[in-house]
Design an enzyme around this catalytic site. Structure first.
Site, PDB file in Angstrom:
ATOM      1  N   SER A 163       8.158  28.270  29.062  1.00  0.00           N
ATOM      2  CA  SER A 163       7.598  28.857  27.850  1.00  0.00           C
ATOM      3  C   SER A 163       6.375  28.051  27.456  1.00  0.00           C
ATOM      4  O   SER A 163       6.416  26.813  27.430  1.00  0.00           O
ATOM      5  CB  SER A 163       8.626  28.849  26.723  1.00  0.00           C
ATOM      6  OG  SER A 163       8.087  29.426  25.545  1.00  0.00           O
ATOM      7  N   HIS A 173       0.213  32.945  24.618  1.00  0.00           N
ATOM      8  CA  HIS A 173       1.648  32.741  24.823  1.00  0.00           C
ATOM      9  C   HIS A 173       2.005  33.266  26.197  1.00  0.00           C
ATOM     10  O   HIS A 173       1.522  34.309  26.626  1.00  0.00           O
ATOM     11  CB  HIS A 173       2.446  33.480  23.753  1.00  0.00           C
ATOM     12  CG  HIS A 173       3.885  33.720  24.116  1.00  0.00           C
ATOM     13  ND1 HIS A 173       4.346  34.966  24.516  1.00  0.00           N
ATOM     14  CD2 HIS A 173       4.949  32.886  24.176  1.00  0.00           C
ATOM     15  CE1 HIS A 173       5.645  34.882  24.782  1.00  0.00           C
ATOM     16  NE2 HIS A 173       6.025  33.642  24.594  1.00  0.00           N
ATOM     17  N   ASN A 209       5.635  33.366  28.874  1.00  0.00           N
ATOM     18  CA  ASN A 209       7.036  33.011  29.083  1.00  0.00           C
ATOM     19  C   ASN A 209       7.558  33.759  30.294  1.00  0.00           C
ATOM     20  O   ASN A 209       7.280  34.948  30.461  1.00  0.00           O
ATOM     21  CB  ASN A 209       7.859  33.376  27.841  1.00  0.00           C
ATOM     22  CG  ASN A 209       9.350  33.270  28.081  1.00  0.00           C
ATOM     23  OD1 ASN A 209       9.987  34.234  28.507  1.00  0.00           O
ATOM     24  ND2 ASN A 209       9.908  32.108  27.815  1.00  0.00           N
ATOM     25  N   ARG A 246      11.370  33.915  32.619  1.00  0.00           N
ATOM     26  CA  ARG A 246      12.739  33.412  32.569  1.00  0.00           C
ATOM     27  C   ARG A 246      13.634  34.198  33.526  1.00  0.00           C
ATOM     28  O   ARG A 246      13.347  35.349  33.888  1.00  0.00           O
ATOM     29  CB  ARG A 246      13.287  33.525  31.151  1.00  0.00           C
ATOM     30  CG  ARG A 246      13.235  34.942  30.595  1.00  0.00           C
ATOM     31  CD  ARG A 246      13.421  34.990  29.094  1.00  0.00           C
ATOM     32  NE  ARG A 246      13.291  36.346  28.578  1.00  0.00           N
ATOM     33  CZ  ARG A 246      12.126  36.895  28.251  1.00  0.00           C
ATOM     34  NH1 ARG A 246      11.002  36.221  28.381  1.00  0.00           N
ATOM     35  NH2 ARG A 246      12.075  38.137  27.791  1.00  0.00           N
ATOM     36  N   HIS A 276      -6.256  41.615  30.325  1.00  0.00           N
ATOM     37  CA  HIS A 276      -5.453  42.782  30.663  1.00  0.00           C
ATOM     38  C   HIS A 276      -5.663  43.208  32.116  1.00  0.00           C
ATOM     39  O   HIS A 276      -4.707  43.602  32.800  1.00  0.00           O
ATOM     40  CB  HIS A 276      -5.763  43.943  29.718  1.00  0.00           C
ATOM     41  CG  HIS A 276      -5.009  43.895  28.428  1.00  0.00           C
ATOM     42  ND1 HIS A 276      -3.785  44.514  28.263  1.00  0.00           N
ATOM     43  CD2 HIS A 276      -5.287  43.291  27.251  1.00  0.00           C
ATOM     44  CE1 HIS A 276      -3.355  44.311  27.032  1.00  0.00           C
ATOM     45  NE2 HIS A 276      -4.245  43.563  26.400  1.00  0.00           N
ATOM     46  N   HIS A 330       6.176  43.505   8.427  1.00  0.00           N
ATOM     47  CA  HIS A 330       5.907  43.309   7.003  1.00  0.00           C
ATOM     48  C   HIS A 330       4.414  43.187   6.699  1.00  0.00           C
ATOM     49  O   HIS A 330       3.994  43.329   5.551  1.00  0.00           O
ATOM     50  CB  HIS A 330       6.667  42.098   6.463  1.00  0.00           C
ATOM     51  CG  HIS A 330       6.253  40.784   7.034  1.00  0.00           C
ATOM     52  ND1 HIS A 330       6.845  40.247   8.156  1.00  0.00           N
ATOM     53  CD2 HIS A 330       5.305  39.889   6.648  1.00  0.00           C
ATOM     54  CE1 HIS A 330       6.289  39.074   8.429  1.00  0.00           C
ATOM     55  NE2 HIS A 330       5.347  38.838   7.530  1.00  0.00           N
ATOM     56  N   GLY A 336      21.964  26.446  20.956  1.00  0.00           N
ATOM     57  CA  GLY A 336      21.979  24.992  20.961  1.00  0.00           C
ATOM     58  C   GLY A 336      20.829  24.348  21.695  1.00  0.00           C
ATOM     59  O   GLY A 336      20.964  23.239  22.212  1.00  0.00           O
ATOM     60  N   ASN A 378      16.891  22.698  22.279  1.00  0.00           N
ATOM     61  CA  ASN A 378      16.176  21.593  21.663  1.00  0.00           C
ATOM     62  C   ASN A 378      15.259  22.145  20.565  1.00  0.00           C
ATOM     63  O   ASN A 378      14.343  22.929  20.844  1.00  0.00           O
ATOM     64  CB  ASN A 378      15.357  20.862  22.729  1.00  0.00           C
ATOM     65  CG  ASN A 378      14.570  19.699  22.161  1.00  0.00           C
ATOM     66  OD1 ASN A 378      13.491  19.893  21.633  1.00  0.00           O
ATOM     67  ND2 ASN A 378      15.119  18.511  22.279  1.00  0.00           N
TER      68      ASN A 378
END
Length: 280
Positions: A104, A118, A120, A122, A151, A181, A263, A265
């Protein structure tokens, strides 16, 4: 300690290798600017966590002249989802035990003309096995050339692979990276994909292509814009835009939620937040 099968080990190894190459490229950009900034690496593990099967990762952070704050994290973890959270995870209703490995990255840039970014990628295992990820560009002051080049590189990566579907993945990014929002998108998009399951080799090859596309496209954009002059008004626009970015990551981002609820980091999870932001 997590026991890895061949597929899990291959994915983890590649994510770690990609991290090394990205960090080296970003450090090279800093040197080109006259900065001697380098990444500081902080390993972490949760082998002592009674709720987890173990694992951990490495948090890498650099604060330099060009990259005001960039984090590149890799992690490999296992454990069991809480009952309610498991209902929201692909395949977890079949098996609440999970394995996850990935990379990430979030970069916040000093010059308002250089877009934040950004990325990422996985690989997750629950009752199913799948890849997910993507990359998206987040400029405070959008420049059409940068958006088009970013793009185009991602589209080429998609078009070269059977499982790549650029129109679908680009729309998925637009739909996902949206701040309800505020009624605005977080940036100018990219691609986002998830639950890419079935043939491991095809999914893995495409995920590697996404990582390579990012490493090709983004450094070119940084070098193109990092020397441009900017005004106080440009900087103010950057700081206000960063506030929007922070709102999305804290309220809507699934990766943030996943990390906190399994859980992970905390410092590594929240490295995506900008170093300075404003709310008028």
């Amino acid at each position: 300690m997590i026991e890895l099968d061949a597929e899990q080990r291959a994915a983890r190894t590649w994510f770690e290798a990609l991290r090394t190459r990205i960090c080296a490229e970003f450090e090279s950009i800093e040197r080109e600017s006259g900065s001697d900034a380098t990444f500081a690496y902080k390993p972490w593990n949760r082998d002592d966590d009674p709720k987890a099967q173990g694992g951990g990762g490495v948090q890498g952070v650099m604060k330099g002249k060009i990259f005001e704050k960039v984090g590149v994290n890799v992690s490999t973890v296992g454990g069991a989802f809480a009952e309610e959270f498991a209902k929201t995870i692909h395949g977890a209703s079949e098996n609440p035990q999970f394995f996850a490995t990935g990379i990430s990255l979030v970069a916040h840039m000093a010059n308002p003309h250089v877009p934040a970014v950004h990325m990422n990628c996985r690989f997750l295992v629950t009752g199913r096995r799948w890849f997910g990820g993507g990359a998206d560009l987040n400029p405070a002051l959008p420049i059409a050339e940068d958006t088009e080049d970013f793009h185009a590189t991602l589209k080429a990566a998609c078009d070269a692979h059977e499982v790549g579907d650029y129109p679908r993945f680009a729309k998925w990014a637009d739909d996902y990276f949206y701040i309800p929002h505020r009624g605005v998108h977080r940036g100018v998009g990219g691609i986002f994909y998830d639950h890419l399951e079935g043939d491991f080799d095809k999914g893995f090859a495409f995920t590697r292509a996404v990582g390579e596309a990012f490493l090709d496209a983004y450094p070119q954009i940084v070098r193109r814009r990092m020397g441009l002059p900017f005004t106080d008004a440009d900087k103010a626009a950057l700081l206000a835009w960063r506030g929007r970015y922070a709102e999305f990551n804290l309220v809507y981002d699934r990766g943030t939620s996943f990390g906190l609820k399994t859980g992970g980091n905390i410092d590594a999870i929240l490295m995506s937040l900008p170093p300075v932001a404003t709310w008028a």
